[in-house]
Design a protein around this motif. Structure first.
Motif, PDB file in Angstrom:
ATOM      1  N   GLY A  14       0.816  -1.211   0.000  1.00  0.00           N
ATOM      2  CA  GLY A  14       0.000   0.000   0.000  1.00  0.00           C
ATOM      3  C   GLY A  14       0.841   1.249   0.000  1.00  0.00           C
ATOM      4  O   GLY A  14       1.767   1.403  -0.789  1.00  0.00           O
ATOM      5  N   THR A  15       0.527   2.165   0.924  1.00  0.00           N
ATOM      6  CA  THR A  15       1.291   3.415   1.054  1.00  0.00           C
ATOM      7  C   THR A  15       2.215   3.392   2.264  1.00  0.00           C
ATOM      8  O   THR A  15       2.840   4.399   2.587  1.00  0.00           O
ATOM      9  CB  THR A  15       0.327   4.611   1.169  1.00  0.00           C
ATOM     10  OG1 THR A  15      -0.530   4.423   2.316  1.00  0.00           O
ATOM     11  CG2 THR A  15      -0.533   4.749  -0.083  1.00  0.00           C
ATOM     12  N   CYS A  16       2.316   2.251   2.899  1.00  0.00           N
ATOM     13  CA  CYS A  16       3.147   2.136   4.100  1.00  0.00           C
ATOM     14  C   CYS A  16       4.633   2.189   3.722  1.00  0.00           C
ATOM     15  O   CYS A  16       5.048   1.575   2.731  1.00  0.00           O
ATOM     16  CB  CYS A  16       2.844   0.821   4.813  1.00  0.00           C
ATOM     17  SG  CYS A  16       3.757   0.597   6.370  1.00  0.00           S
ATOM     18  N   PRO A  17       5.466   2.900   4.475  1.00  0.00           N
ATOM     19  CA  PRO A  17       6.909   2.895   4.208  1.00  0.00           C
ATOM     20  C   PRO A  17       7.433   1.460   4.204  1.00  0.00           C
ATOM     21  O   PRO A  17       7.117   0.674   5.104  1.00  0.00           O
ATOM     22  CB  PRO A  17       7.489   3.694   5.372  1.00  0.00           C
ATOM     23  CG  PRO A  17       6.361   4.553   5.845  1.00  0.00           C
ATOM     24  CD  PRO A  17       5.120   3.734   5.635  1.00  0.00           C
ATOM     25  N   THR A  18       8.192   1.116   3.180  1.00  0.00           N
ATOM     26  CA  THR A  18       8.601  -0.277   2.985  1.00  0.00           C
ATOM     27  C   THR A  18      10.077  -0.363   2.632  1.00  0.00           C
ATOM     28  O   THR A  18      10.597   0.444   1.869  1.00  0.00           O
ATOM     29  CB  THR A  18       7.784  -0.930   1.852  1.00  0.00           C
ATOM     30  OG1 THR A  18       6.392  -0.821   2.153  1.00  0.00           O
ATOM     31  CG2 THR A  18       8.152  -2.399   1.690  1.00  0.00           C
ATOM     32  N   LYS A  19      10.735  -1.354   3.199  1.00  0.00           N
ATOM     33  CA  LYS A  19      12.110  -1.656   2.830  1.00  0.00           C
ATOM     34  C   LYS A  19      12.172  -3.081   2.276  1.00  0.00           C
ATOM     35  O   LYS A  19      11.350  -3.933   2.629  1.00  0.00           O
ATOM     36  CB  LYS A  19      13.050  -1.491   4.017  1.00  0.00           C
ATOM     37  CG  LYS A  19      13.320  -0.019   4.377  1.00  0.00           C
ATOM     38  CD  LYS A  19      14.370   0.110   5.439  1.00  0.00           C
ATOM     39  CE  LYS A  19      14.860   1.563   5.566  1.00  0.00           C
ATOM     40  NZ  LYS A  19      13.804   2.485   5.912  1.00  0.00           N
ATOM     41  N   LEU A  20      13.143  -3.293   1.429  1.00  0.00           N
ATOM     42  CA  LEU A  20      13.306  -4.578   0.745  1.00  0.00           C
ATOM     43  C   LEU A  20      14.659  -5.165   1.114  1.00  0.00           C
ATOM     44  O   LEU A  20      15.701  -4.549   0.849  1.00  0.00           O
ATOM     45  CB  LEU A  20      13.195  -4.369  -0.766  1.00  0.00           C
ATOM     46  CG  LEU A  20      13.529  -5.539  -1.689  1.00  0.00           C
ATOM     47  CD1 LEU A  20      12.649  -6.739  -1.391  1.00  0.00           C
ATOM     48  CD2 LEU A  20      13.379  -5.110  -3.149  1.00  0.00           C
ATOM     49  N   VAL A  21      14.653  -6.344   1.735  1.00  0.00           N
ATOM     50  CA  VAL A  21      15.885  -6.998   2.172  1.00  0.00           C
ATOM     51  C   VAL A  21      16.185  -8.153   1.212  1.00  0.00           C
ATOM     52  O   VAL A  21      15.398  -9.092   1.098  1.00  0.00           O
ATOM     53  CB  VAL A  21      15.756  -7.537   3.616  1.00  0.00           C
ATOM     54  CG1 VAL A  21      17.081  -8.149   4.074  1.00  0.00           C
ATOM     55  CG2 VAL A  21      15.336  -6.413   4.562  1.00  0.00           C
TER      56      VAL A  21
END
Length: 375
Positions: free
Chosen positions: A283-290
């Motif tokens: 969605g619009t939630c802050p997201t990080k990709l590991v």
């Protein structure tokens, strides 16, 4: 004298990747993937390779199969083509083998094919070392050493041959894994033979390194640091691979070793997710990709993690990509760059450049991301 190029495209290669099926082998897997919204990309990736050969169209002739197994792609780009085999609407591994056999009978100079390890197996069963081959990476499983590192790299190698440049040939292993076991989280790799490929190290990938990390202390430190930096208000997409698995183990969470999971505030909220599910769930939630890299190859996108779609990667943003790897894993690349092969050339260009790679507790190195010089 025209260069006689054989062209075989497995039109369903890679279909299972974006929808978390981890392959397209099996009688019903392709249909299942299409029903889940997967989009065929093998022809698009082959086109990227062939576009580099358009300036040499008068110097080569393409021997291929009807429809999406090669004819459409070659003719759209204006190449002279000759059909050597005709298949029905639904293609099969047997069609690939029959096409390869027909190309041998035509005396082609080389066979360019698009697919994954299953396609390489089919061609190897017929061709062996009778004619040089090169794969355009389009499947979910790319463990074999017969593939170029990217579609454009495949085009560059063929260009060298058409131009008459000296290109060394070498034997490369054809590997494949048991997809049924793969979907259960187990990798069972087997060697199925060897084919002759152009040994241009800038453009042709190494065989994927197998085995798990043995330096448990390094992985534990790395995992502890990543966890200490996690924000409870952010989502974390956890990619595939044993290095990311070490972080999930440190968190005490179930992990999809060969899939992609989603966590927030140290809680697992999505497991073995598809590309569409990941995009919608963030969605619009802050997201990080590991993510980590494939040992021996250096790919960070485009190998075994097609769930990480170009749209999702753009949404997350380059600044929010966390790459984790031991220094041993990086040193094994011998200075070769990390490779982003997302299927979106402009995104691959955006991802290129130096990026921080976490290698331990508060320890990192700067490492290059990008294709080898293809110009």
């Amino acid at each position: 004298m025209q260069f006689k190029l054989g062209l075989i495209i497995n039109p369903v290669a890679g279909l299972g990747g974006s929808v978390a099926l981890k392959g397209s082998d099996g009688d019903d897997t392709a249909e299942q993937a299409l029903a889940l919204g997967a989009v065929p990309k093998a022809n698009l990736r082959t086109r990227q390779a062939l576009e580099l050969l358009v300036p040499y169209a008068e110097e080569l002739k393409i021997y291929t199969v009807n429809g999406d197994m090669g004819e459409h792609c070659a003719k759209e780009l204006g190449f002279e083509t000759q059909l050597v085999f005709t298949t029905g609407i639904k293609t099969s591994p047997q069609d690939t083998e029959a096409a390869a056999k027909a190309m041998l009978a035509q005396g082609v100079d080389m066979i360019l094919f698009a697919g994954g390890d299953g396609t390489a197996r089919n061609i190897c069963a017929v061709v062996a070392d009778n004619v040089p081959v090169l794969g355009v990476p389009a499947g979910c499983k790319i463990h074999s050493g017969v593939y170029a590192i990217t579609p454009k790299a495949a085009g560059r190698v063929v260009e060298m041959l058409v131009k008459g440049e000296l290109v060394t040939l070498a034997g490369a292993n054809v590997m494949d894994i048991d997809e049924a076991a793969f979907r259960q989280g187990t990798v069972k790799a087997k060697r199925y033979g060897e084919m002759q490929v152009p040994s241009e190290l800038r453009y042709v990938q190494s065989v994927k390194n197998g085995g798990k990390e043995t330096d448990e202390l390094v992985l534990a430190d790395l995992a502890a640091y990543v966890i200490s930096e996690m924000d409870e208000d952010e989502l974390y997409i956890m990619g595939s691979g044993s290095t990311v698995a070490a972080i999930m183990e440190e968190l005490g969470l179930d992990n999809t070793l060969l899939g992609v999971d989603l966590i927030k505030d140290h809680v697992l909220i999505g497991q073995d997710m598809t590309a569409a599910q990941l995009y919608d769930s963030t969605g619009t939630c802050p997201t990080k990709l590991v993510i980590t890299l494939i040992g021996g190859q250096g790919h960070i996108f485009g190998r075994g993690n097609q769930q990480l779609s170009p749209a999702l990667i753009r949404k997350v943003g380059r600044e929010n990509i966390i790459i984790v790897a031991t220094k041993t894993k990086l040193q094994a690349l011998n200075g070769r760059p990390l490779i982003a092969d997302t299927g979106d050339q402009s995104l691959d260009n955006e991802l290129s450049g130096y990026i921080r790679v976490i290698t331990g507790y508060n320890d990192y190195v700067m490492y290059a991301v990008g294709h080898p010089d293809l110009n």
